[in-house]
Design a protein around this motif. Structure first.
Motif, PDB file in Angstrom:
ATOM      1  N   SER A  78      66.579  36.724  32.239  1.00  9.00           N
ATOM      2  CA  SER A  78      67.697  35.915  32.473  1.00  9.00           C
ATOM      3  C   SER A  78      68.512  35.438  31.058  1.00  9.00           C
ATOM      4  O   SER A  78      67.967  35.273  30.069  1.00  9.00           O
ATOM      5  N   GLY A  79      69.631  35.538  31.135  1.00  9.77           N
ATOM      6  CA  GLY A  79      70.562  35.159  30.031  1.00  9.77           C
ATOM      7  C   GLY A  79      71.116  36.377  29.302  1.00  9.77           C
ATOM      8  O   GLY A  79      72.104  36.059  28.388  1.00  9.77           O
ATOM      9  N   GLY A  80      70.402  37.527  29.486  1.00 15.74           N
ATOM     10  CA  GLY A  80      70.745  38.649  28.903  1.00 15.74           C
ATOM     11  C   GLY A  80      70.242  38.869  27.133  1.00 15.74           C
ATOM     12  O   GLY A  80      69.891  37.727  26.804  1.00 15.74           O
ATOM     13  N   ARG A  81      70.721  39.722  26.583  1.00 20.00           N
ATOM     14  CA  ARG A  81      69.887  39.870  25.281  1.00 20.00           C
ATOM     15  C   ARG A  81      70.730  39.114  24.263  1.00 20.00           C
ATOM     16  O   ARG A  81      69.916  38.862  23.154  1.00 20.00           O
ATOM     17  N   THR A  82      71.914  38.618  24.481  1.00 22.01           N
ATOM     18  CA  THR A  82      72.417  37.607  23.297  1.00 22.01           C
ATOM     19  C   THR A  82      71.985  36.114  23.835  1.00 22.01           C
ATOM     20  O   THR A  82      72.290  35.500  22.744  1.00 22.01           O
ATOM     21  N   ALA A  83      71.423  35.699  24.906  1.00 21.09           N
ATOM     22  CA  ALA A  83      70.968  34.668  25.126  1.00 21.09           C
ATOM     23  C   ALA A  83      69.863  34.423  25.994  1.00 21.09           C
ATOM     24  O   ALA A  83      69.947  33.947  27.186  1.00 21.09           O
ATOM     25  N   GLN A  84      68.760  35.216  25.587  1.00 18.38           N
ATOM     26  CA  GLN A  84      67.476  35.096  26.217  1.00 18.38           C
ATOM     27  C   GLN A  84      67.006  33.615  26.581  1.00 18.38           C
ATOM     28  O   GLN A  84      67.121  32.647  25.784  1.00 18.38           O
ATOM     29  N   SER A  85      66.725  33.408  27.867  1.00 21.47           N
ATOM     30  CA  SER A  85      66.394  31.880  28.238  1.00 21.47           C
ATOM     31  C   SER A  85      64.806  31.935  28.466  1.00 21.47           C
ATOM     32  O   SER A  85      64.330  30.778  28.787  1.00 21.47           O
ATOM     33  N   HIS A 107      64.966  42.017  25.948  1.00 23.46           N
ATOM     34  CA  HIS A 107      64.564  41.984  24.493  1.00 23.46           C
ATOM     35  C   HIS A 107      64.680  43.454  23.786  1.00 23.46           C
ATOM     36  O   HIS A 107      64.428  44.320  24.461  1.00 23.46           O
ATOM     37  N   ASP A 108      65.388  43.296  22.539  1.00 19.86           N
ATOM     38  CA  ASP A 108      65.287  44.410  21.827  1.00 19.86           C
ATOM     39  C   ASP A 108      65.201  44.170  20.513  1.00 19.86           C
ATOM     40  O   ASP A 108      65.100  42.932  19.971  1.00 19.86           O
ATOM     41  N   ALA A 109      65.407  44.899  19.289  1.00 22.75           N
ATOM     42  CA  ALA A 109      65.336  44.727  18.087  1.00 22.75           C
ATOM     43  C   ALA A 109      66.427  43.642  17.498  1.00 22.75           C
ATOM     44  O   ALA A 109      66.002  42.899  16.523  1.00 22.75           O
ATOM     45  N   THR A 110      67.478  43.184  18.168  1.00 26.77           N
ATOM     46  CA  THR A 110      68.241  42.470  17.574  1.00 26.77           C
ATOM     47  C   THR A 110      68.697  41.357  18.735  1.00 26.77           C
ATOM     48  O   THR A 110      69.768  40.592  18.653  1.00 26.77           O
ATOM     49  N   SER A 111      67.925  41.101  19.895  1.00 17.25           N
ATOM     50  CA  SER A 111      68.120  40.095  20.809  1.00 17.25           C
ATOM     51  C   SER A 111      68.107  38.741  20.364  1.00 17.25           C
ATOM     52  O   SER A 111      67.332  38.599  19.244  1.00 17.25           O
ATOM     53  N   GLN A 112      68.849  37.637  21.044  1.00 17.00           N
ATOM     54  CA  GLN A 112      68.865  36.480  20.575  1.00 17.00           C
ATOM     55  C   GLN A 112      68.334  35.546  21.692  1.00 17.00           C
ATOM     56  O   GLN A 112      68.370  35.946  22.924  1.00 17.00           O
ATOM     57  N   PRO A 113      67.939  34.344  21.368  1.00 20.43           N
ATOM     58  CA  PRO A 113      67.286  33.986  19.996  1.00 20.43           C
ATOM     59  C   PRO A 113      66.383  34.897  19.740  1.00 20.43           C
ATOM     60  O   PRO A 113      65.433  35.560  20.479  1.00 20.43           O
ATOM     61  N   VAL A 129      54.956  53.675  39.672  1.00 23.99           N
ATOM     62  CA  VAL A 129      55.875  52.682  39.062  1.00 23.99           C
ATOM     63  C   VAL A 129      56.578  53.476  38.049  1.00 23.99           C
ATOM     64  O   VAL A 129      56.140  53.575  36.942  1.00 23.99           O
ATOM     65  N   PRO A 130      57.602  54.088  38.302  1.00 33.27           N
ATOM     66  CA  PRO A 130      58.645  55.272  37.636  1.00 33.27           C
ATOM     67  C   PRO A 130      58.879  54.583  36.260  1.00 33.27           C
ATOM     68  O   PRO A 130      58.867  55.081  35.246  1.00 33.27           O
ATOM     69  N   THR A 131      59.415  53.218  36.211  1.00 33.74           N
ATOM     70  CA  THR A 131      59.580  52.405  35.075  1.00 33.74           C
ATOM     71  C   THR A 131      58.658  51.203  34.722  1.00 33.74           C
ATOM     72  O   THR A 131      59.023  50.361  35.568  1.00 33.74           O
ATOM     73  N   ALA A 132      58.018  51.194  33.940  1.00 32.74           N
ATOM     74  CA  ALA A 132      56.891  50.144  33.641  1.00 32.74           C
ATOM     75  C   ALA A 132      57.631  48.971  33.079  1.00 32.74           C
ATOM     76  O   ALA A 132      57.679  47.969  33.714  1.00 32.74           O
ATOM     77  N   ILE A 133      58.704  49.119  32.073  1.00 32.88           N
ATOM     78  CA  ILE A 133      59.346  48.216  31.328  1.00 32.88           C
ATOM     79  C   ILE A 133      60.719  48.512  31.105  1.00 32.88           C
ATOM     80  O   ILE A 133      60.919  49.383  30.573  1.00 32.88           O
ATOM     81  N   GLN A 134      61.746  47.780  31.773  1.00 32.79           N
ATOM     82  CA  GLN A 134      63.123  48.149  31.506  1.00 32.79           C
ATOM     83  C   GLN A 134      63.754  47.265  30.457  1.00 32.79           C
ATOM     84  O   GLN A 134      63.656  45.873  30.672  1.00 32.79           O
ATOM     85  N   GLY A 135      64.338  47.601  29.301  1.00 33.66           N
ATOM     86  CA  GLY A 135      65.030  46.855  28.538  1.00 33.66           C
ATOM     87  C   GLY A 135      66.452  46.514  28.824  1.00 33.66           C
ATOM     88  O   GLY A 135      66.894  46.968  29.704  1.00 33.66           O
ATOM     89  N   PRO A 136      67.117  45.874  28.090  1.00 36.21           N
ATOM     90  CA  PRO A 136      68.708  45.513  28.363  1.00 36.21           C
ATOM     91  C   PRO A 136      69.474  46.833  28.163  1.00 36.21           C
ATOM     92  O   PRO A 136      69.124  47.874  27.504  1.00 36.21           O
ATOM     93  N   GLY A 137      70.646  46.877  29.253  1.00 34.00           N
ATOM     94  CA  GLY A 137      71.327  48.200  29.307  1.00 34.00           C
ATOM     95  C   GLY A 137      70.572  49.017  30.306  1.00 34.00           C
ATOM     96  O   GLY A 137      70.999  50.299  30.077  1.00 34.00           O
ATOM     97  N   ALA A 138      69.810  48.678  31.117  1.00 36.42           N
ATOM     98  CA  ALA A 138      68.924  49.513  31.765  1.00 36.42           C
ATOM     99  C   ALA A 138      68.066  50.612  30.798  1.00 36.42           C
ATOM    100  O   ALA A 138      67.801  51.852  31.278  1.00 36.42           O
ATOM    101  N   THR A 139      67.911  50.418  29.622  1.00 32.05           N
ATOM    102  CA  THR A 139      67.209  51.319  28.620  1.00 32.05           C
ATOM    103  C   THR A 139      65.454  51.274  29.142  1.00 32.05           C
ATOM    104  O   THR A 139      65.197  50.328  29.639  1.00 32.05           O
ATOM    105  N   VAL A 140      64.739  52.243  28.790  1.00 35.15           N
ATOM    106  CA  VAL A 140      63.506  52.183  29.350  1.00 35.15           C
ATOM    107  C   VAL A 140      62.643  52.002  27.886  1.00 35.15           C
ATOM    108  O   VAL A 140      62.560  52.608  26.868  1.00 35.15           O
ATOM    109  N   ALA A 141      62.126  50.696  27.866  1.00 35.54           N
ATOM    110  CA  ALA A 141      61.171  50.210  26.905  1.00 35.54           C
ATOM    111  C   ALA A 141      59.742  50.719  26.915  1.00 35.54           C
ATOM    112  O   ALA A 141      59.156  51.129  26.137  1.00 35.54           O
ATOM    113  N   LEU A 142      59.458  51.059  28.408  1.00 35.66           N
ATOM    114  CA  LEU A 142      58.166  51.497  28.421  1.00 35.66           C
ATOM    115  C   LEU A 142      57.943  52.483  29.697  1.00 35.66           C
ATOM    116  O   LEU A 142      58.328  51.873  30.794  1.00 35.66           O
ATOM    117  N   GLU A 143      57.873  53.811  29.710  1.00 30.98           N
ATOM    118  CA  GLU A 143      57.931  54.703  30.829  1.00 30.98           C
ATOM    119  C   GLU A 143      56.716  54.341  31.746  1.00 30.98           C
ATOM    120  O   GLU A 143      55.750  53.948  31.226  1.00 30.98           O
TER     121      GLU A 143
END
Length: 320
Positions: A78-85, A107-113, A129-143
């Protein structure tokens, strides 16, 4: 079904709380949550689009959550990578199965706050569970996996030891788990007993047995007698709703089962509890060297007046 908008539970804009023992079937969002801090355990989800939609929080703990045949297990983006709530989520001793995406984060290396979006997983079992954790932009943080696997421990957020803050995302060392705290490979847990199978003859009412519970009468002696009697006879000691004033320590023997009515209060008062340099317990559970178990629920231990020397609960009882 396609297009469903059903929502089962919505809670938002509060301080803190606890919820457990719930099962959800279907819907778009089974739970939609926003609160400062909460603990939830023993939740099961079947066939929802999103099992848990986390809108915001300061800190949230999930234990023994079982997600089955959903599209998304937990969405905390919620809020996206630039305004995580979402501030932080701890997700332990749980399982996710037959679900396309286990957890979605922003969350990623530069996400805010910078300190938002913290996530800690420990002992989380995956099955298809094909994608364990999905990061911003549909990136795969943990397969994930199409088979079965277990996430021993994984996290993202800020680390402060040995130096920090350091922004991290990846596997971490699981916390040591003393065997005495475990049931199988999970931390021991149990739902609050309701005593629905007890006969009235198996219950002792403290009010009926002579305790006043009016916040004025000294109930110390009668309560200690009743605590001993109930434990010796293996009966449930029921504290009718009230304020039970005590001017000395209440001793709870091994084997005790105690329950209050709408949060009955043990109210410590008097000079016995006033000496900060010589503190005394209000409620003493077991004595040094004793072992066993007790059950105690739906009660409050509090104080009245100058009680700088009051130890609310002193626990001496060793587990079996």
């Amino acid at each position: 079904d396609n297009g469903t908008q059903h929502q089962a539970v919505f809670i938002e804009s509060g301080s803190g709380g606890f919820m457990n023992d719930l099962v959800f079937y279907g819907g778009n969002n089974a739970m939609v949550l926003g609160n400062q801090q909460f603990t939830m355990r023993n939740l099961t989800f079947h066939n929802a689009v999103t099992a848990i939609n986390q809108l915001w929080d300061w800190g949230w703990t999930y234990k023994n959550v079982n997600i089955n045949n959903c599209s998304v297990g937990l969405n905390m983006a919620s809020g996206g990578r630039t305004a995580q709530s979402v501030g932080s989520v701890t997700f332990i001793d749980s399982s996710i199965s037959n679900t396309a995406i286990g957890i979605i984060t922003a969350h990623d290396a530069t996400s805010q706050p910078p300190t938002a979006g913290s996530l800690i997983l420990e002992n989380v079992k995956l099955n298809n569970v094909p994608t364990a954790i999905q990061g911003p932009g549909a990136t795969v943080a943990l397969e994930g996996t199409t088979g079965a696997s277990t996430i021993a421990a994984w996290g993202e957020g800020h680390s402060y030891t040995p130096n920090g803050p350091t922004n991290f995302e990846g596997p971490i060392a699981p916390n040591p788990r003393p065997g005495i705290l475990l049931s199988g490979d999970k931390y021991y847990e149990r739902s609050k007993p309701q005593y629905e199978n007890y006969d009235v003859n198996d219950i002792i009412s403290v009010r009926s047995a002579g305790a006043a519970g009016d916040g004025k009468t000294d109930d110390t002696d009668i309560l200690n007698k009743l605590l001993a009697r109930a434990a010796n006879s293996r009966k449930l000691l029921f504290f009718d709703h009230g304020d039970y004033k005590v001017t000395g320590t209440l001793y709870v023997p091994p084997g005790s089962k105690i329950v209050g009515e709408s949060y009955s209060v043990i109210l410590a008062a008097g000079p016995y509890f006033s000496d900060m340099a010589n503190p005394k317990p209000v409620v003493q559970v077991g004595k040094t060297g004793e072992s066993g178990r007790i059950e105690w629920s739906d009660m409050i231990v509090s104080t009245q007046g100058a009680t700088a020397g009051a130890i609310l609960v002193e626990w001496n009882l060793a587990a079996y």
